[in-house]
Write an enzyme that holds these catalytic residues in place. Structure first.
Site: not given
Length: 539
Positions: A201, A461
């Site tokens: 990320s 994610h």
């Protein structure tokens, strides 16, 4: 006689220290680690002077203190001060936080290990070395792991865009930490020539930004950016000057217009007040998830980290030409789209229903084009085009959610992978690999954000990254197929760190190099294994 005994005793003590793996000596002195059964840990080791007082909002200074006594490296790292939307206690951490934590497998048959240096994620707003675990890596026992703390939120990224408050302090922290690792890791049993930097990320984007420095090749052999790279739209902030002065107004500096005055005022304010002001930049929940982040600094800024747009840096060819792997999950966008499905406990209404009336207000915050050069009318037109492209004439609803999530995935994560691979394969001189993960976890970020388990979100994610750096309570147990994938990922990182000749592999699959390739090549990972795919255009 007494002097002789003292010398002998000192010699014996030094010999004991030399043979004790828990005692490590670096330039600052000796430090004491901890025996954790199957690995050793050396935590909370400072690599920079505390960024407090006059050093707040300044580039980090190398840690220079000399330890007279043995430094206690058995204390778990504290996170840097942050406003964390994902925890019950939003304000967390300490300002004196610039440390690294090292974890070394307990293998008496070898003296040194290849190194994985992790840059934590968290949208440049939260996270830290303590957030993700290292048990999976230590269980395999073949890699030494270093986790980096760096400044986040306004303390790490507030910027007026000039030489007085240029910003990017968190990125400068990371760079100094990587230099510290290179210089010191051999003392802990790490191989200084065999380091791979890994991030997820914002950590993945940070890894890419570090790689855009030419001398990164002197710090690491390879890099892996998972679900985040420098070309994602939420990385480079454009309206940072306005936010910096608004930050000053919120904490009581008044309506200042001079950057130097603002910086001096912010240095005088309690860190808790500065960090708590983050909530004033959120329109609701954690939207936008990165109100502060990297910026372009003026070229004459002292210790400037980034003065050109990342795409332009790549086009110039002036970056580190080391093997780079960039990844995304098939449904990365569930990271912040899933919150649209949480039901109001009183009304039962969801945000995705409200989105029908607020799309033009919220879309620029969700998808990070508010701080672009578009006018309000141009942003509205772009919002309308996006809605038509992904939903057609349908309304926002649970039934259309998958297309909304796909929009978030494409814009926030997937499109940036395509763009970065295309630039690196055209202007780079080293291998560039691409991977996509499509193996949904039973419980992941989307379930937490939506507070629902009745929906299928796909691989969102972190579903891949958490098989390398575990997430603890969120996923206390992983499936047998995930166990296999976890081991395979870790073996791949070992290969990258060692830099052995030949193409790297993921299990039975050979990663295909996109450099100078006519087609886009991606390795797809599923529950059943892996496959190599080729596309004339991004799928």
């Amino acid at each position: 006689m007494y002097l002789l005994k003292w010398v002998i005793g000192l010699a014996l003590l030094c010999t004991a220290y030399a043979s004790d793996p828990l005692i490590v000596e670096i330039a600052n002195g000796k430090l004491l680690g901890k025996d954790n059964g199957h690995y050793y840990s050396y935590e909370s080791i400072p690599y920079a002077e505390p960024p407090i007082g006059e050093l707040r909002f300044e580039a980090p200074q190398p840690y220079s203190n000399q330890w007279i006594d043995i430094f206690d490296a058995t204390n778990p790292p504290a996170v840097c001060m942050q406003w964390n939307q994902f925890t019950a206690e939003k304000l967390q951490g300490v300002e004196d936080c610039l440390t690294v934590s090292i974890y070394k497998p307990k293998d008496h048959n070898r003296d040194s290990f290849p190194v994985v240096a992790q840059i934590p994620g968290g949208g440049f707003m939260s996270g830290g070395a303590a957030v993700n675990g290292h048990e999976f890596l230590m269980r395999e026992g073949n890699l030494l792991v270093v986790k980096i703390n760096y400044r986040v939120g306004p303390l790490g990224f507030a910027s007026t865009g000039d030489i007085d408050l240029p910003g990017n302090y968190g990125l400068k922290d990371q760079r100094l930490a990587l230099q510290w690792i290179k210089q010191n890791i051999e003392n802990f049993g790490g191989m200084p020539e065999n380091i791979v930097v890994v991030g997820h990320s914002a950590g993945g984007a940070s890894t890419h930004l570090q790689l855009l420095h030419e001398d990164f090749s002197q710090l690491a052999r390879a890099a892996v950016s998972m679900s985040g790279n420098a070309l994602n739209p939420w990385i480079i902030h454009r309206d940072h000057r306005r936010k910096a002065f608004e930050l000053g107004r919120i904490v009581g500096c008044g309506q200042l217009k001079d950057s130097a005055e603002l910086k001096n005022c912010l240095k005088s304010k309690p860190a808790r007040e500065i960090v708590s002001a983050v909530q004033s930049f959120l329109i609701f929940a954690y939207v936008p998830f990165a109100p502060f982040g990297p910026v372009l600094e003026p070229e004459d800024a002292p210790d400037a980290f980034l003065t050109q747009d990342p795409a332009e840096v790549i086009k110039s060819g002036k970056f580190a030409h080391v093997p780079w792997t960039v990844t995304h999950t098939s449904e990365d966008g569930g990271f912040n789209a899933a919150q649209l499905l949480e039901r109001n406990q009183t009304t039962g209404q969801t945000l995705i229903d409200i989105l029908n009336d607020r799309w033009f207000d919220w879309a620029p915050y969700f998808l990070f084009y508010l701080d672009s050069k578009r006018t309000v009318d141009e942003m509205d037109e772009f919002s309308s085009e996006l809605r038509q492209q992904y939903l057609g004439d349908r309304r926002f609803s649970e039934e259309s959610y998958w297309d909304v999530q796909r929009m978030f995935t494409d814009i926030l994560f997937k499109n940036g992978v395509k763009a970065s691979v295309e630039l690196h394969r055209k202007y780079g001189q080293s291998p560039v690999y691409s991977m996509v993960y499509n193996n949904p976890a039973v419980n992941g970020v989307a379930q937490v954000l939506s507070n629902r388990t009745d929906l299928f979100f796909g691989a969102v994610h972190g579903d891949d990254f958490f098989l390398i750096f575990d997430i603890g309570a969120l996923r206390p147990v992983i499936r047998p197929d995930e166990e296999v994938i976890s081991k395979t990922y870790i073996k791949m990182l070992e290969d990258f760190a060692l830099g052995d000749n030949g193409s790297p592999t993921f299990g039975q699959c050979i990663l295909q190099n996109n450099a100078n390739s006519e087609q886009y090549q991606v390795l797809r990972i599923t529950q059943n294994g892996c496959t190599n795919e080729q596309y004339d255009q991004f799928p």
